[in-house]
Design an enzyme around this catalytic site. Structure first.
Site, PDB file in Angstrom:
ATOM      1  N   ALA A 166       0.843  -1.198   0.000  1.00 32.28           N
ATOM      2  CA  ALA A 166       0.000   0.000   0.000  1.00 32.28           C
ATOM      3  C   ALA A 166       0.873   1.240   0.000  1.00 32.28           C
ATOM      4  CB  ALA A 166      -0.913   0.025   1.226  1.00 32.28           C
ATOM      5  N   ASP A 167       0.418   2.253  -0.702  1.00 33.58           N
ATOM      6  CA  ASP A 167       1.076   3.556  -0.658  1.00 33.58           C
ATOM      7  C   ASP A 167       0.355   4.514   0.290  1.00 33.58           C
ATOM      8  OD1 ASP A 167       3.291   3.933  -3.014  1.00 33.58           O
ATOM      9  OD2 ASP A 167       1.834   2.384  -3.489  1.00 33.58           O
ATOM     10  N   ARG A 168      -0.917   4.286   0.519  1.00 31.95           N
ATOM     11  CA  ARG A 168      -1.665   5.072   1.500  1.00 31.95           C
ATOM     12  C   ARG A 168      -2.935   4.317   1.856  1.00 31.95           C
ATOM     13  NH1 ARG A 168      -2.033  11.289   2.228  1.00 31.95           N
ATOM     14  NH2 ARG A 168      -0.424  11.291   0.620  1.00 31.95           N
ATOM     15  N   ALA A 192      -4.820   2.867  -1.353  1.00 33.02           N
ATOM     16  CA  ALA A 192      -4.204   3.217  -2.640  1.00 33.02           C
ATOM     17  C   ALA A 192      -2.964   2.358  -2.825  1.00 33.02           C
ATOM     18  CB  ALA A 192      -3.826   4.701  -2.656  1.00 33.02           C
TER      19      ALA A 192
END
Length: 366
Positions: A250-252, A260
């Site tokens: 995950a990036d966020r 995201a």
């Protein structure tokens, strides 16, 4: 299997920082010197280094290197504070979707004021600040190993037939995306170390090919049993082969559990839901952004059209073709079985409550 000899995306000692240029993999193994925050910004923006956790560590250490090597130009604690704050805020702009750099910048900036109050000697102030910034390196590695342990234990516990596991992953979430071991790929590494992994399937991850270039490089290096598939093969794979879990990074992650991650993650989650396959997100708590209520609030980075229309300078599409190239998509919390962190595995709907409780326990006096 060589879990202790995994690849190094970053090399650091005080005053010296270099990163593995991931644009040249798998053909060449080349390290780039990072001497300033501007060097790091360019490396992050061009994706010479990528992966949300390692972006933050690279950014923080670039400021540490520049600060250490230019000590003589600072004549006051205030000038150091201003320099560090400005450089960190600048680095946040390199790639907007991943939250880890923002979280790191906030953590360090919040550390500056009490340090200034406590320490009036400029030299000692700089040394203590450098000590604090360097902690990000080891903290990431420790967190990754815990993610691997929690994730492997959870997936094995939920494997009713007790046979070795087939896992599907996406993008690159291993030693090249972190300080070491990895997040989603760290779970795979831990399963392999536990002799619980039959095979890991991974996507090529178009258009930037992080799977075929980077994940493949790591799995071959570590001798982990694997099979690469095209992104468009995932549905057929789930229908025809036993897949026990999908694990992605995950990036966020927002307060409600929306996530995201690399473009293509959402469709894997939909397919996993249809085929009744558990879908896990593995990420450090620094990837969780409680200031965003849902994925609708996340800014999605769009990348150059050339990433889709060319590979290594060779045209794949006619000149002038119109392109839509979002780098990330949002997977709704309703499609996520669990979020694997360094503090345990959480259901998306309990994530905010558990994380706030954890933060309170860590800051409460004994």
């Amino acid at each position: 299997m060589q879990t202790e000899a995994t690849l190094q995306a970053i090399r650091y000692q005080r005053g010296v920082l270099s990163i593995l240029d991931q644009l040249k993999l798998p053909d060449e193994t080349v390290y780039i010197s990072i001497n300033t925050a501007d060097d790091a910004w360019k490396a992050i923006h061009t994706m010479s280094i990528r992966g949300a956790p390692i972006i933050a560590v690279c950014g923080v250490l670039s400021v540490a290197v520049e600060l250490h090597n230019s000590k003589s130009k600072f004549d006051s604690i205030s000038s150091v504070t201003q320099f560090v704050t400005d450089q960190l805020n600048y680095l946040v702009t390199a790639r907007p979707t991943a939250v880890n750099m923002t979280d790191a910048a906030k953590t360090i900036i919040n550390f500056l004021t009490p340090l200034h109050i406590k320490q009036k000697n400029l030299t000692i102030y700089i040394d203590e600040l450098l000590d604090f910034m360097e902690q990000f390196l080891q903290r990431d590695l420790i967190g990754n190993r815990l993610i691997g342990q929690y994730g492997a234990a959870t997936i094995c516990r939920n494997n009713s037939n007790k046979k070795k596991l087939n896992i599907l992953t996406h993008c690159n979430t291993g030693s090249l995306a972190t300080v070491g071991f990895g997040t989603a790929l760290g779970v795979v590494r831990q399963l392999a170390a536990n002799n619980a992994l039959q095979i890991v399937y991974f996507t090529e991850t178009r258009p930037y090919n992080q799977g075929s270039r980077l994940t493949a490089y790591e799995l071959v290096h570590d001798r982990i049993p694997h099979t690469m598939i095209c992104d468009s093969m995932a549905g057929l794979l789930m229908r025809t082969q036993p897949i026990h879990a999908v694990v992605v990074g995950a990036d966020r992650i927002t307060a409600n559990g929306d996530t995201a991650n690399k473009i293509g993650t959402y469709q894997l989650a939909v397919l996993a839901k249809h085929h009744q396959i558990p879908f896990y997100v593995a990420a450090p708590t620094t990837s969780i952004d409680l200031t965003k209520r849902s994925g609708d609030e996340i800014i999605i980075e769009h990348r150059p059209s050339s990433e889709m229309t060319t590979i290594k300078g060779i045209n794949l599409a006619p000149e002038g073709v119109q392109v839509w190239n979002p780098a990330f998509d949002i997977t709704p919390a309703s499609l996520i079985t669990g979020i694997i962190t360094e503090h345990g595995v959480f259901q998306p709907d309990e994530l905010e409550e558990k994380l706030l409780g954890l933060q309170q326990s860590l800051t409460s006096p004994l």
